[in-house]
Design a protein around this motif. Structure first.
Motif, PDB file in Angstrom:
ATOM      1  N   LYS A   1       0.839  -1.202   0.000  1.00  0.00           N
ATOM      2  CA  LYS A   1       0.000   0.000   0.000  1.00  0.00           C
ATOM      3  C   LYS A   1       0.876   1.254   0.000  1.00  0.00           C
TER       4      LYS A   1
ATOM      5  N   GLY B   1       0.816   5.431   0.483  1.00  0.00           N
ATOM      6  CA  GLY B   1       0.041   6.577   0.975  1.00  0.00           C
ATOM      7  C   GLY B   1       0.210   7.785   0.067  1.00  0.00           C
ATOM      8  N   GLY B   2      -0.562   8.820   0.350  1.00  0.00           N
ATOM      9  CA  GLY B   2      -0.593  10.022  -0.477  1.00  0.00           C
ATOM     10  C   GLY B   2       0.766  10.676  -0.679  1.00  0.00           C
ATOM     11  N   SER B   3       1.567  10.752   0.413  1.00  0.00           N
ATOM     12  CA  SER B   3       2.860  11.430   0.288  1.00  0.00           C
ATOM     13  C   SER B   3       3.821  10.624  -0.584  1.00  0.00           C
TER      14      SER B   3
ATOM     15  N   TYR C   1       3.746   1.073   2.699  1.00  0.00           N
ATOM     16  CA  TYR C   1       4.846   1.982   2.349  1.00  0.00           C
ATOM     17  C   TYR C   1       4.405   3.419   2.613  1.00  0.00           C
ATOM     18  N   THR C   2       5.242   4.156   3.360  1.00  0.00           N
ATOM     19  CA  THR C   2       4.867   5.530   3.713  1.00  0.00           C
ATOM     20  C   THR C   2       6.099   6.435   3.721  1.00  0.00           C
TER      21      THR C   2
ATOM     22  N   VAL D   1       7.769   7.575   6.326  1.00  0.00           N
ATOM     23  CA  VAL D   1       8.721   7.319   7.418  1.00  0.00           C
ATOM     24  C   VAL D   1       9.094   5.842   7.338  1.00  0.00           C
TER      25      VAL D   1
ATOM     26  N   GLY E   1       9.147   3.443   9.462  1.00  0.00           N
ATOM     27  CA  GLY E   1       8.640   2.536  10.485  1.00  0.00           C
ATOM     28  C   GLY E   1       7.844   3.274  11.536  1.00  0.00           C
TER      29      GLY E   1
ATOM     30  N   ALA F   1       7.712   8.081  19.082  1.00  0.00           N
ATOM     31  CA  ALA F   1       6.870   9.287  18.984  1.00  0.00           C
ATOM     32  C   ALA F   1       6.939   9.691  17.520  1.00  0.00           C
TER      33      ALA F   1
ATOM     34  N   ASN G   1       8.549  13.338  13.213  1.00  0.00           N
ATOM     35  CA  ASN G   1       8.499  14.728  12.747  1.00  0.00           C
ATOM     36  C   ASN G   1       8.228  15.697  13.894  1.00  0.00           C
TER      37      ASN G   1
ATOM     38  N   VAL H   1       0.328   7.112  11.689  1.00  0.00           N
ATOM     39  CA  VAL H   1       1.092   6.280  10.760  1.00  0.00           C
ATOM     40  C   VAL H   1       0.271   5.076  10.257  1.00  0.00           C
TER      41      VAL H   1
HETATM   42  P1  ADP Z   1       0.510   8.065   4.244  1.00  0.00           P
HETATM   43  O1  ADP Z   1       0.285   9.241   3.348  1.00  0.00           O
HETATM   44  O2  ADP Z   1       1.597   7.172   3.752  1.00  0.00           O
HETATM   45  O3  ADP Z   1      -0.749   7.327   4.596  1.00  0.00           O
HETATM   46  P2  ADP Z   1       0.476   9.292   6.874  1.00  0.00           P
HETATM   47  O4  ADP Z   1       0.715  10.757   6.869  1.00  0.00           O
HETATM   48  O5  ADP Z   1      -0.931   8.833   7.044  1.00  0.00           O
HETATM   49  O6  ADP Z   1       1.133   8.677   5.570  1.00  0.00           O
HETATM   50  O7  ADP Z   1       1.356   8.583   8.012  1.00  0.00           O
HETATM   51  C1  ADP Z   1       2.734   8.829   8.073  1.00  0.00           C
HETATM   52  C2  ADP Z   1       3.015   9.908   9.122  1.00  0.00           C
HETATM   53  O8  ADP Z   1       2.634   9.432  10.409  1.00  0.00           O
HETATM   54  C3  ADP Z   1       4.456  10.290   9.286  1.00  0.00           C
HETATM   55  O9  ADP Z   1       4.880  11.272   8.357  1.00  0.00           O
HETATM   56  C4  ADP Z   1       4.540  10.773  10.744  1.00  0.00           C
HETATM   57  O10 ADP Z   1       4.576  12.182  10.829  1.00  0.00           O
HETATM   58  C5  ADP Z   1       3.233  10.301  11.354  1.00  0.00           C
HETATM   59  N1  ADP Z   1       3.407   9.608  12.636  1.00  0.00           N
HETATM   60  C6  ADP Z   1       2.672   9.888  13.759  1.00  0.00           C
HETATM   61  N2  ADP Z   1       3.070   9.129  14.763  1.00  0.00           N
HETATM   62  C7  ADP Z   1       4.057   8.330  14.305  1.00  0.00           C
HETATM   63  C8  ADP Z   1       4.878   7.315  14.905  1.00  0.00           C
HETATM   64  N3  ADP Z   1       4.746   6.977  16.195  1.00  0.00           N
HETATM   65  N4  ADP Z   1       5.802   6.706  14.135  1.00  0.00           N
HETATM   66  C9  ADP Z   1       5.954   7.030  12.841  1.00  0.00           C
HETATM   67  N5  ADP Z   1       5.218   7.998  12.212  1.00  0.00           N
HETATM   68  C10 ADP Z   1       4.278   8.643  12.937  1.00  0.00           C
END
Ligand code: ADP
Ligand code: ASP
Ligand code: MG
Length: 393
Positions: free
Chosen positions: A6, A8-10, A171-172, A174, A176, A180, A183, A209
């Motif tokens: 999968k 995500g948008g970013s 796949y996103t 970050v 993993g 916390a 970012n 996440v």
């Molecule tokens: P996607 O577009 O891939 O669905 P999201 O924005 O929904 O991505 O999720 C990824 C983001 O989740 C990261 O950029 C990060 O800022 C945030 N995030 C919040 N809490 C956490 C955490 N504990 N570990 C990793 N990322 C986290």
């Protein structure tokens, strides 16, 4: 071997990123796997679609809103499939209804009921990578539905469960799941493995996440779920049945999309009726604290106005003398295991907030989480302070 991946948008926001996502899918295919790819809307395009709707009408018709919002994922799936085909990789894109994703007859936050996998299996048999639009499905009347913000993770896990996939890789942007939001808290530590329960608690408390329902589903269906970076091949977090390793505290999470509802009554008020009334409108309450004459509870910020209106309209029946909503709050939570068995954990958390001069409005504690309500403006500072206390610099 069947893999569901999968993006995500970013991870799909630019042409390079679409190429990158297609290359990852192709790599899996080259390893001899059948590949189902689930995609979200590009970048912030779902927010932009919502904005467009709000310029037409303040409260859009929910059916039509789903028709609009589902287009974001449709753009992604077609671009990704085009990219794959241009690379010489057989691929086909499918909308939720084409992929057989059946949902409840409910708009904007529908639940997936079942997936009829025939079409996907047929495409896989003919050697194609199947690119499925996340976040959407079809109801019993044949209308397009969406399954809630951030829901593409849940689409991916539901497909993995229905197809009996060997793995579901998210796949996103970050690499993993961290102790916390990386970012927000410098020095956050990546978990190599994390228990389903800890991950579910973190996601439910606002760690964006993973969509919380995706973790719930992965746990109940035994789907092997991992979070990986779409930009780097290192790192990753595997969500596994066993508890996380190392420290008993797995994360510090902050939810800024919450609101505090405060109710005042002459006697004890009627809390069961209050909760039932909110639940009937699909408003879940959390952090419920009730004393004689005063009850406080948190609700999702985007439902605060509805909740306030409901309670004010029923104030006499519920024995409430006044009700108010405060959106200037954030919920800061610590997730782990055995948190209450060790009284030091709560003391250290409160001490870290006190050191930062952060005032606590209310607190609830359980074995796997401790949550406090703090001023909205102190959210980031609070996360950093509590994170430092438990994970060092
Ligand atoms: P996607 O577009 O891939 O669905 P999201 O924005 O929904 O991505 O999720 C990824 C983001 O989740 C990261 O950029 C990060 O800022 C945030 N995030 C919040 N809490 C956490 C955490 N504990 N570990 C990793 N990322 C986290
Ligand atoms: N595009 C949808 C959203 O922004 C679904 C998702 O990203 O998972 O909420
Ligand atoms: Mg997401």
């Amino acid at each position: 071997m069947l893999t569901v991946i999968k993006f995500g948008g970013s991870s799909l926001a630019t042409a390079e990123k679409i190429y990158n996502a297609a290359a990852i899918a192709w790599d899996h295919k080259k390893q001899g796997k059948d590949v189902v790819m689930v995609v979200s809307a590009r970048g912030k395009s779902t927010d932009e679609l919502l904005l467009q709707a709000s310029r037409i009408v303040r409260e859009p018709d929910t059916r039509e809103l789903d028709v609009l919002l589902s287009t974001g994922e449709q753009v992604s799936m077609s671009l990704v499939a085009m990219q794959l085909i241009s690379m010489g990789v057989p691929a086909v894109s499918l909308c939720g209804w084409q992929a057989g994703i059946l949902t409840e007859d409910k708009h904007n936050s529908s639940r997936i009921i079942s997936i009829h996998t025939e079409r996907i299996l047929e495409e896989l048999r003919s050697g194609r990578i199947v690119v499925v639009a996340g976040f959407q499905g079809v109801d019993s009347r044949g209308d397009i539905t969406t399954i809630g913000r951030g829901g593409s993770d849940t689409s991916a896990v539901a497909l993995a469960a229905a197809l009996g996939a060997d793995e579901c890789l998210i796949y996103t942007d970050v690499d993993g799941v961290y102790s916390a939001d990386p970012n927000m808290a410098e020095g956050a530590l990546r978990h190599t493995t994390l228990g389903y329960d800890q991950m579910l608690e973190m996601a439910s408390l606002g760690a964006g996440v993973l969509h919380n329902r995706s973790v719930e589903l992965a746990k109940s269906k035994g789907v092997k779920l991992s979070v990986l970076s779409s930009l780097s091949s290192s790192g990753g977090t595997e969500i596994a049945p066993q508890p996380m390793e190392g420290s008993r505290v797995s994360g510090v999470i902050c939810d800024k999309k919450t609101a505090l509802l405060e109710m005042f009554s002459q006697g004890i008020g009627d809390l069961p009726d209050v909760l039932q009334l909110l639940a009937q409108s699909g408003i879940g309450a959390d952090m419920i604290i009730s004393h004689t004459g005063r009850t406080g509870l948190t609700v999702p910020q985007n439902r605060a106005k509805d909740a306030l209106r409901l309670l004010l309209d029923n104030a006499d029946r519920l024995g409430l003398s006044s009700v108010c909503a405060d959106t200037n709050v954030a919920k800061l939570s610590l997730v782990g295991c055995g948190l209450c068995s060790d009284a030091c954990v709560a003391a250290r958390m409160l001490g870290a907030l006190k050191e930062q001069g952060i005032h606590i409005r209310s607190m609830v504690a359980a074995e796997i989480k401790i949550s406090v309500l703090i001023p909205y403006a102190d959210a980031e500072q609070g996360v950093r302070g509590v994170h430092r206390e438990f994970f060092g610099k």
